[in-house]
Design a protein around this motif. Structure first.
Motif, short mmCIF file in Angstrom:
data_model
loop_
_atom_site.label_atom_id
_atom_site.label_comp_id
_atom_site.label_asym_id
_atom_site.label_seq_id
_atom_site.Cartn_x
_atom_site.Cartn_y
_atom_site.Cartn_z
N GLU A 169 -81.97 -20.03 3.23
CA GLU A 169 -81.98 -18.62 3.63
C GLU A 169 -83.24 -17.91 3.14
OE1 GLU A 169 -77.09 -18.21 3.88
OE2 GLU A 169 -78.17 -17.39 2.14
N TYR A 170 -83.71 -18.29 1.96
CA TYR A 170 -85.01 -17.76 1.50
C TYR A 170 -86.10 -18.12 2.51
CZ TYR A 170 -83.58 -17.05 -3.46
OH TYR A 170 -82.98 -16.62 -4.61
N ALA A 171 -86.02 -19.37 3.00
CA ALA A 171 -87.10 -19.87 3.88
C ALA A 171 -86.87 -19.50 5.35
CB ALA A 171 -87.18 -21.40 3.73
N GLY A 172 -85.73 -18.83 5.59
CA GLY A 172 -85.44 -18.44 6.98
C GLY A 172 -85.01 -19.61 7.84
N ILE A 173 -84.47 -20.66 7.15
CA ILE A 173 -84.01 -21.85 7.88
C ILE A 173 -82.49 -21.81 8.04
CG2 ILE A 173 -83.83 -24.40 7.76
CD1 ILE A 173 -86.28 -24.30 5.84
N GLN A 174 -81.96 -22.12 9.18
CA GLN A 174 -80.52 -22.19 9.39
C GLN A 174 -80.09 -23.62 9.05
OE1 GLN A 174 -78.04 -19.94 9.92
NE2 GLN A 174 -76.78 -21.75 9.56
N GLU A 176 -77.01 -26.23 6.65
CA GLU A 176 -75.57 -26.38 6.41
C GLU A 176 -75.08 -25.23 5.50
OE1 GLU A 176 -74.59 -30.07 4.52
OE2 GLU A 176 -72.46 -29.97 5.09
N MET A 177 -73.91 -24.68 5.82
CA MET A 177 -73.39 -23.54 5.07
C MET A 177 -72.35 -23.99 4.05
SD MET A 177 -74.86 -20.77 6.26
CE MET A 177 -73.82 -19.29 6.18
N ALA A 178 -72.58 -23.60 2.80
CA ALA A 178 -71.57 -23.84 1.75
C ALA A 178 -70.54 -22.71 1.77
CB ALA A 178 -72.25 -23.90 0.39
N TYR A 179 -70.98 -21.55 2.24
CA TYR A 179 -70.12 -20.37 2.27
C TYR A 179 -69.91 -19.92 3.72
CZ TYR A 179 -71.59 -20.30 -2.62
OH TYR A 179 -71.86 -20.66 -3.90
N LYS A 180 -68.91 -19.07 3.89
CA LYS A 180 -68.62 -18.55 5.24
C LYS A 180 -69.75 -17.62 5.70
CE LYS A 180 -64.52 -16.69 7.61
NZ LYS A 180 -64.60 -17.79 8.61
N TYR A 181 -70.42 -17.00 4.73
CA TYR A 181 -71.45 -16.00 5.05
C TYR A 181 -72.76 -16.34 4.34
CZ TYR A 181 -67.27 -13.47 6.48
OH TYR A 181 -66.09 -13.13 7.08
N GLN A 182 -73.84 -15.65 4.77
CA GLN A 182 -75.11 -15.69 4.07
C GLN A 182 -74.90 -15.28 2.63
OE1 GLN A 182 -78.58 -13.78 5.93
NE2 GLN A 182 -78.97 -12.72 3.97
N ILE A 183 -75.54 -15.95 1.68
CA ILE A 183 -75.44 -15.59 0.26
C ILE A 183 -76.70 -14.84 -0.18
CG2 ILE A 183 -76.30 -17.85 -0.54
CD1 ILE A 183 -73.63 -15.63 -2.30
N HIS A 184 -77.82 -15.08 0.46
CA HIS A 184 -79.07 -14.38 0.14
C HIS A 184 -78.89 -12.88 0.41
CE1 HIS A 184 -83.20 -13.41 -0.29
NE2 HIS A 184 -83.56 -13.51 0.98
N ARG A 185 -79.26 -12.02 -0.57
CA ARG A 185 -79.10 -10.57 -0.45
C ARG A 185 -77.63 -10.19 -0.20
NH1 ARG A 185 -83.96 -10.08 3.45
NH2 ARG A 185 -85.76 -9.84 2.08
N ASN A 186 -76.71 -10.98 -0.76
CA ASN A 186 -75.29 -10.69 -0.51
C ASN A 186 -74.46 -10.91 -1.77
OD1 ASN A 186 -73.11 -9.97 1.05
ND2 ASN A 186 -72.91 -11.95 2.08
N ALA A 187 -73.21 -10.47 -1.73
CA ALA A 187 -72.22 -10.75 -2.79
C ALA A 187 -70.93 -11.05 -2.04
CB ALA A 187 -72.03 -9.54 -3.70
N ILE A 188 -70.40 -12.25 -2.25
CA ILE A 188 -69.21 -12.68 -1.48
C ILE A 188 -67.97 -12.59 -2.38
CG2 ILE A 188 -68.14 -14.61 -0.25
CD1 ILE A 188 -70.95 -15.61 0.43
N PRO A 189 -67.00 -11.74 -2.02
CA PRO A 189 -65.82 -11.55 -2.89
C PRO A 189 -64.79 -12.66 -2.72
CG PRO A 189 -65.61 -10.16 -0.97
CD PRO A 189 -66.95 -10.86 -0.83
N GLN A 190 -65.27 -13.86 -2.77
CA GLN A 190 -64.35 -15.01 -2.67
C GLN A 190 -64.97 -16.21 -3.36
OE1 GLN A 190 -63.34 -16.37 1.30
NE2 GLN A 190 -62.24 -18.14 0.50
#
Ligand code: 2RA
Length: 329
Positions: A169-174, A176-190
């Motif tokens: 996400e830092y590099a702007g590459i899509q 494999e996702m470990a989380y349901k949502y983006q983690i960069h610039r985010n906080a996931i309440p799960q």
């Protein structure tokens, strides 16, 4: 000591290997163990090459100690097999933690409960370890009635896939996702999956494991666990209500004299714990200690620790060190 590290190629397993070397644990034979897909891989430990073996091969070598960090199902399936050949298993998964026949150990708090009969010992969850390291000495003095804890957890708690997702996400590459949502610039309440009561498994670990480690079911804990894009460690905001009156200087003194805890608490010099500085260390750092002005006998504090070190590998190896020192293995 013949020592097996099960999950040797994972993030925690690699830290276990590092800590066995750094702490000069008395290893006479190292057995790196991983899943079939990693069998045959070469690793280097203390300058020597080792080939990763499978689980049955490791059991057949009859290790004295097996440090597990390979997921709950592997622990459920294989820890008993190691125990049957006389190995003492220290397991970092959640598989055995709430089993009433198994000890759940933070050495500074309850290692004294261990006996030779304990062949499968559970290592608590990382976010629980750092919290009880602070709660236990204060519980002795003031009696902990209730804890409201919010955690801000490192992506390393999820593993390599999460670290890779953030880097992508830092590099702007899509990728494999470990989380349901983006983690960069985010906080996931799960953190982990949801239970029927609306809490996540991670949050309920803080509630359930605390009672077992401290040995007092009357302690109430309510938790909210958040995942944030940080790598150095887990941070926790604790609101602790005691049965009895407390004072801040005494609390700081108690924590200052608690082995494994470092007080970093001076707002004049902007001194407080942060994952950036806890990263790669074994202590639990505590600061922002202040009275809760909204209710009596209650304090707030901020607790930070490297979740891969004291939160996992170091705590497990400290248990092993205790077993060796007390000749329980
Ligand atoms: C986490 N404590 O941080 C859990 C497992 N390591 O995801």
């Amino acid at each position: 000591m013949k020592v097996a590290v099960v999950g040797a190629t994972g993030m925690v397993g690699e830290v276990m290997l590092q800590m066995l070397a750094d702490r000069n644990f008395p290893v006479t034979e190292l057995i790196p163990v991983a899943s079939e897909k990693s069998v045959g891989k070469e690793i280097t430990w203390k300058g020597k090459g080792y080939t990763v073996v499978g689980l049955q091969t490791a059991v057949d070598k009859h290790p004295d100690i097996a440090l597990f960090s390979a997921g709950g199902q592997t622990s459920l399936d294989w820890a008993p097999k190691f125990a049957e050949v006389g190995t003492t298993v220290i397991d970092n998964s959640s598989a055995w933690r709430m089993d009433p026949t198994k000890k759940l150990v933070v050495p500074e708090i309850n290692a004294h409960e261990l006996t030779k009969a304990d062949k499968i010992i559970a290592n608590p969850n990382c976010s629980t370890i750092q919290m009880v390291m602070v709660l236990a000495p204060l519980h002795k003095k003031y009696g902990v009635k209730r804890v409201v804890v919010s955690t801000y957890q490192s992506i390393t708690g999820t593993g390599v896939k999460a670290v890779q997702q953030l880097e992508n996400e830092y590099a702007g590459i899509q990728g494999e996702m470990a989380y349901k949502y983006q983690i960069h610039r985010n906080a996931i309440p799960q953190c982990d999956v949801f239970e029927d009561n609306g809490y996540t498994k991670e949050e309920m670990k803080l509630t359930r494991e605390t009672k077992k480690i401290i040995g007092d079911d009357s302690i109430h804990v309510t938790a909210t666990a958040i995942r944030i894009p940080v790598v150095g460690g887990h941070s926790e905001a604790l609101n602790i209500e005691f049965h009895n009156p407390c004072n801040l200087s005494e609390i700081r003194e108690i924590l200052h004299h608690t082995p494994g805890v470092v007080v970093q608490d001076n707002t004049d010099t902007y001194t407080y714990p942060m994952p950036l500085y806890a990263h790669g260390k074994d202590e639990v750092f505590v600061g922002r200690i202040r009275q809760d002005e909204s209710q009596p006998n209650t304090v707030n504090m901020w607790v930070v620790a490297d979740n891969l070190r004291k939160g996992a590998a170091t705590n497990a190896i400290q248990i092993a060190e205790y077993l060796v020192a007390k000749e329980l293995v």
